[in-house]
Design an enzyme around this catalytic site. Structure first.
Site, short mmCIF file in Angstrom:
data_model
loop_
_atom_site.label_atom_id
_atom_site.label_comp_id
_atom_site.label_asym_id
_atom_site.label_seq_id
_atom_site.Cartn_x
_atom_site.Cartn_y
_atom_site.Cartn_z
N CYS A 175 45.26 18.70 24.75
CA CYS A 175 45.95 19.61 24.45
C CYS A 175 47.05 20.09 25.75
CB CYS A 175 45.65 20.91 24.90
SG CYS A 175 44.35 22.12 25.16
N CYS A 204 54.52 34.08 28.95
CA CYS A 204 55.89 33.44 28.88
C CYS A 204 55.74 31.33 29.12
CB CYS A 204 57.61 33.72 30.00
SG CYS A 204 57.60 35.75 29.75
N HIS A 254 66.27 28.43 32.51
CA HIS A 254 66.70 29.54 31.06
C HIS A 254 67.11 30.88 30.94
CE1 HIS A 254 63.68 30.90 28.47
NE2 HIS A 254 63.30 30.66 29.25
N ARG A 255 66.11 31.95 31.99
CA ARG A 255 66.62 33.22 32.15
C ARG A 255 66.69 33.96 32.83
NH1 ARG A 255 61.27 31.55 32.05
NH2 ARG A 255 59.20 32.96 32.46
N ASP A 285 54.48 39.62 36.02
CA ASP A 285 54.26 39.14 34.69
C ASP A 285 52.62 39.03 34.38
OD1 ASP A 285 53.78 37.55 36.50
OD2 ASP A 285 54.68 35.86 36.28
N CYS A 316 46.38 59.95 37.70
CA CYS A 316 47.59 60.32 38.05
C CYS A 316 47.10 62.39 38.04
CB CYS A 316 48.53 60.57 37.16
SG CYS A 316 48.59 60.92 35.14
#
Ligand SMILES: [Zn+2]
Length: 484
Positions: free
Chosen positions: A438, A258, A130-131, A188, A321
């Protein structure tokens, strides 16, 4: 069992064969593309030649086909022939070819980035489609980097695209980022973000970072150093690196995913496109004021608002850095981000074994009960409280999507006050087991514990939990139950 082992071995073997064949395919396609390129002479390969006194003069390094192909962006004074030359000569890595990486890579390829490296260790799943717009139904279960490469080759066969079907590690990350002009963080998970953040700071490579979750997306540019920018040699650091802004990993509950929280497809689509735009501006040498350096763009799709917030400035003491100490080592990122282990690997153990029930045992138990009820019904005895009670603690949206027949929904986030009290009453009144469930078996344990703490000693024994959640139910009992 033996059959399962044999099948697993056969599948592993087939996967290896597939991988070998995919590699051969890439090699052959590359060879073919190279041979095609050699035959194109930008000036002399015109369809016909005329006797013409004035010869065409190309005022740059771009051949005829490139000028024609990229003309709509070359027309812009903000890009021009010089900008296009830089775009064609640059190498960009896209880490994560998912919701963000797909649109980003598509626009980079279309714009003519000369060399694109696609990094992803994952395979295409149906819930990605879907993405993740470079993958199609035909690509299910194939390597994402490979699937995206094939789509990009259809968009632009004039550029080099290299799929890299591996997890980034401390061993291989420097070899990748040091060779790139820009890296796009389209990953992700927090461990990859730190690994890329540190590696880019060390290699002086600009990192364009994007993220998207639910209805919100974010974008910023890290590790922007002017040394990297040929126009501003005298200036050095201009923005923070990832670690300047996030010195330590956020707590687990602050990091969503997600797969757990959901995401609206156009949100990563939007952020991925903007990442591509920033990457193009970086390779064209745009100054830091025009880039998302030291600032973060926040996009909220719910009310279509864009906000820009200032990020904390570069920390001169930053271990990644800092100029004062040029020696910086990459670290063990999985350990550093151990709190953020992928949710699939994360398994709570709150309840003792006797209060956890496997999916198979629950199915047997419910079947036995149903048979018993048939007998009771014939004897005309009816008492609802002798049924086992199935309490589903997922969100209302998930419950509406799919649930076990006869279960009741008490979302874990609402389990307090009156709602909790009404559930406790139900548990106390029940003369049979109360089974919490669940998606994966963690929230159900938390909910069961909440009930155990408040229900009263004589009722505790009834409280059980479905081990491994509805995923296990779908795997072992009901193959029609959707896995998401
Ligand atoms: Zn820093």
């Amino acid at each position: 069992m033996e059959r399962i082992d044999t099948l697993e071995e056969e599948i592993a073997e087939l996967r290896n064969t597939l991988l070998a064949k995919e590699k051969e395919l890439i090699r052959l396609k590359k060879k073919w593309a190279d041979s095609q390129r050699k035959h194109i002479d930008p000036v002399n390969d015109l369809p016909f030649k005329m006797n013409f006194n004035h010869s065409t003069k190309l005022r740059g390094k771009l051949p005829k086909w490139a000028i024609e192909r990229y003309s709509r962006q070359i027309l812009l004074p903000e890009i021009g022939i010089q900008g296009q030359e830089r775009i064609c000569a640059s190498r960009v890595a896209v880490v994560g070819v998912g919701g963000l990486g797909c649109p980003a890579a598509a626009y980079l390829a279309a714009a003519g980035i000369g060399d694109i490296v696609l990094v992803d260790h994952d395979r295409v799943a149906v819930s990605n489609l879907h993405r993740q717009i470079l993958h199609t139904e035909e690509d299910l279960d194939t390597n994402k980097s490979m699937s995206a490469t094939e789509s990009l080759r259809k968009i632009n066969s004039r550029i080099n695209i290299t799929p890299y079907h591996r997890t980034l590690t401390t061993e291989n990350v420097m070899g990748l980022v040091a060779r790139c002009n820009v890296v796009l963080d389209c990953s992700d998970n927090v461990a990859t973000r730190y690994l890329l953040g540190d590696a880019c700071a060390l290699a002086k490579t600009v990192l364009v970072s994007g993220s998207a979750l639910k209805m919100e997306g974010q974008l910023t540019v890290y590790s922007y150093r002017a040394e990297n920018n040929k126009n501003e040699k005298d200036l050095s650091y201009r923005g923070p690196c990832y670690r300047c802004v996030f010195p330590t990993p956020p707590p687990l509950e602050a990091v969503g995913s997600c797969s757990a929280n959901g995401v609206a497809g156009p949100v990563p689509g939007m952020i991925g496109c903007l990442q591509a735009m920033e990457a193009l501006k970086v390779v064209m040498g745009y100054p830091y004021e025009k880039l998302m350096v030291g600032r973060m763009l926040i996009f909220d799709a719910e009310d279509m608002s864009f906000r820009t917030v200032k990020l904390r400035p570069r920390n001169p003491e930053c271990r990644s850095c800092s100029t004062t100490d040029n020696f910086m080592e990459l670290m063990d990122y999985d350990n550093f981000c151990s709190e953020q282990k992928r949710e699939e690997e994360f398994e709570l153990k709150l309840l003792p074994d006797e209060q956890r029930i496997s999916a198979q045992d629950l199915a047997i138990f419910l079947n036995q009960h149903q048979r018993q009820m048939g007998y009771e019904k014939r004897k005309k005895r009816k008492d609802k409280n002798t049924h086992p009670l199935l309490v589903d603690v997922r969100s209302a949206e998930e419950y509406k999507m799919c649930s076990i027949d006869g279960s009741v929904n008490y979302p874990i986030n609402e389990l307090s006050g009156e709602k909790l009290e009404s559930l406790l009453e139900m548990v106390r009144a029940r003369n049979n087991d109360v089974i919490f469930m669940c998606r994966r078996g963690n929230d159900s344990q938390i909910a069961a514990t909440t009930v155990i703490d408040a229900v009263g000693a004589q009722h505790i024994g009834k409280v059980k939990e479905l081990r491994g959640g509805l995923h296990e139910w779908a795997r072992h009992v009901d193959h029609y139950f959707p896995v998401y």
